[in-house]
Each structure stands twice: as structure tokens, then as C-alpha cells.
Write a protein that holds these residues in place. Sequence first.
Motif, PDB file in Angstrom:
ATOM      1  N   ASN A 183      -2.766  -0.442   9.807  1.00 16.53           N
ATOM      2  CA  ASN A 183      -4.087  -0.100   9.284  1.00 16.53           C
ATOM      3  C   ASN A 183      -3.924   0.647   7.960  1.00 16.53           C
ATOM      4  O   ASN A 183      -3.258   1.680   7.905  1.00 16.53           O
ATOM      5  N   SER A 184      -4.514   0.102   6.907  1.00 15.20           N
ATOM      6  CA  SER A 184      -4.505   0.749   5.596  1.00 15.20           C
ATOM      7  C   SER A 184      -5.853   0.506   4.933  1.00 15.20           C
ATOM      8  O   SER A 184      -6.688  -0.210   5.477  1.00 15.20           O
ATOM      9  N   LYS A 185      -6.040   1.070   3.750  1.00 20.67           N
ATOM     10  CA  LYS A 185      -7.318   0.846   3.063  1.00 20.67           C
ATOM     11  C   LYS A 185      -7.447  -0.595   2.588  1.00 20.67           C
ATOM     12  O   LYS A 185      -8.531  -1.095   2.397  1.00 20.67           O
ATOM     13  N   GLU A 186      -6.326  -1.307   2.449  1.00 20.00           N
ATOM     14  CA  GLU A 186      -6.351  -2.699   2.020  1.00 20.00           C
ATOM     15  C   GLU A 186      -6.582  -3.698   3.148  1.00 20.00           C
ATOM     16  O   GLU A 186      -7.110  -4.775   2.920  1.00 20.00           O
ATOM     17  N   GLN A 187      -6.157  -3.349   4.379  1.00 20.43           N
ATOM     18  CA  GLN A 187      -6.226  -4.327   5.450  1.00 20.43           C
ATOM     19  C   GLN A 187      -6.060  -3.671   6.810  1.00 20.43           C
ATOM     20  O   GLN A 187      -5.647  -2.529   6.905  1.00 20.43           O
ATOM     21  N   LYS A 188      -6.360  -4.450   7.836  1.00 23.59           N
ATOM     22  CA  LYS A 188      -6.051  -4.081   9.214  1.00 23.59           C
ATOM     23  C   LYS A 188      -5.498  -5.327   9.885  1.00 23.59           C
ATOM     24  O   LYS A 188      -6.151  -6.363   9.920  1.00 23.59           O
TER      25      LYS A 188
ATOM     26  N   THR B  41       0.838  -1.195   0.000  1.00 23.25           N
ATOM     27  CA  THR B  41       0.000   0.000   0.000  1.00 23.25           C
ATOM     28  C   THR B  41       0.873   1.245   0.000  1.00 23.25           C
ATOM     29  O   THR B  41       2.034   1.199   0.422  1.00 23.25           O
TER      30      THR B  41
END
Length: 115
Positions: free
Chosen positions: A102-107, A58
Motif C-alpha cells: 500500500n502506497s500513495k501510488e497504488q494498492k 515510491t
Amino acid sequence: MKTFVSLICLLFFICTAQAQDSAENNGRQNTSITSTKKVKVFPNPASNVVNILGLENTDKAHISIMDIYGNTVLIYEWEIRRNAINIPIPSLDSGVYTVTVNSKEQKVCVKFYKQ
């Protein structure tokens, strides 16, 4: 005394990790799995750097490290490349910590022990 505290922290870490694995497996029965990748943390225990493998690439990931009391001790915002990050931790005291990526792709939330 330090050995006793370290032993208690290690036992706490092992017990909570097993409890989380059980809770995650129970939760997966009712939900769909979007990713079956395993995230690996090493070395554990760590001294200067913690490596986390198996993350989604990301441009911007918020990384926070919390102690066992829930206090945020370090915060970073980095790009994840090659499905991994290396987090410098020389300023941390010995103990058990939780890393949240934490990112827009996953946590992802994983634990490690600092020597």
C-alpha cells in the motif's frame, strides 16, 4: 498428513485466485482502469524470499503479510525501486499468505505459498 494439508491449502489458493480473477474482471467493466500492469510473484511456492515485480516506484510503501486466517504476521515499510521488492520470509511457517503493498501510488494484494 502434511501432504494432505498442503494439498488442501494449494487447492484453496487456486480456487480463490480464480474467483478473484473473475470478480476483478466483472468489476472492471464498470470502472476505469488506471493501470494495466500485471504484478508477478515468484518463486511460488517460496522458501526464503518472495519477489514482487510490476509495482510502482515510491519512497514509502507499507507492506504487510497475512496468513489465510487474516492475521498479520509481518509488517514492513520500504522504498520500492526498479518496480520490484524482495521480501524475506524465512521465519514464516508453511502455508498460504497474502501480501498487501500500500502506497500513495497504488494498492496491490497478491497471494503466495510458503514451503
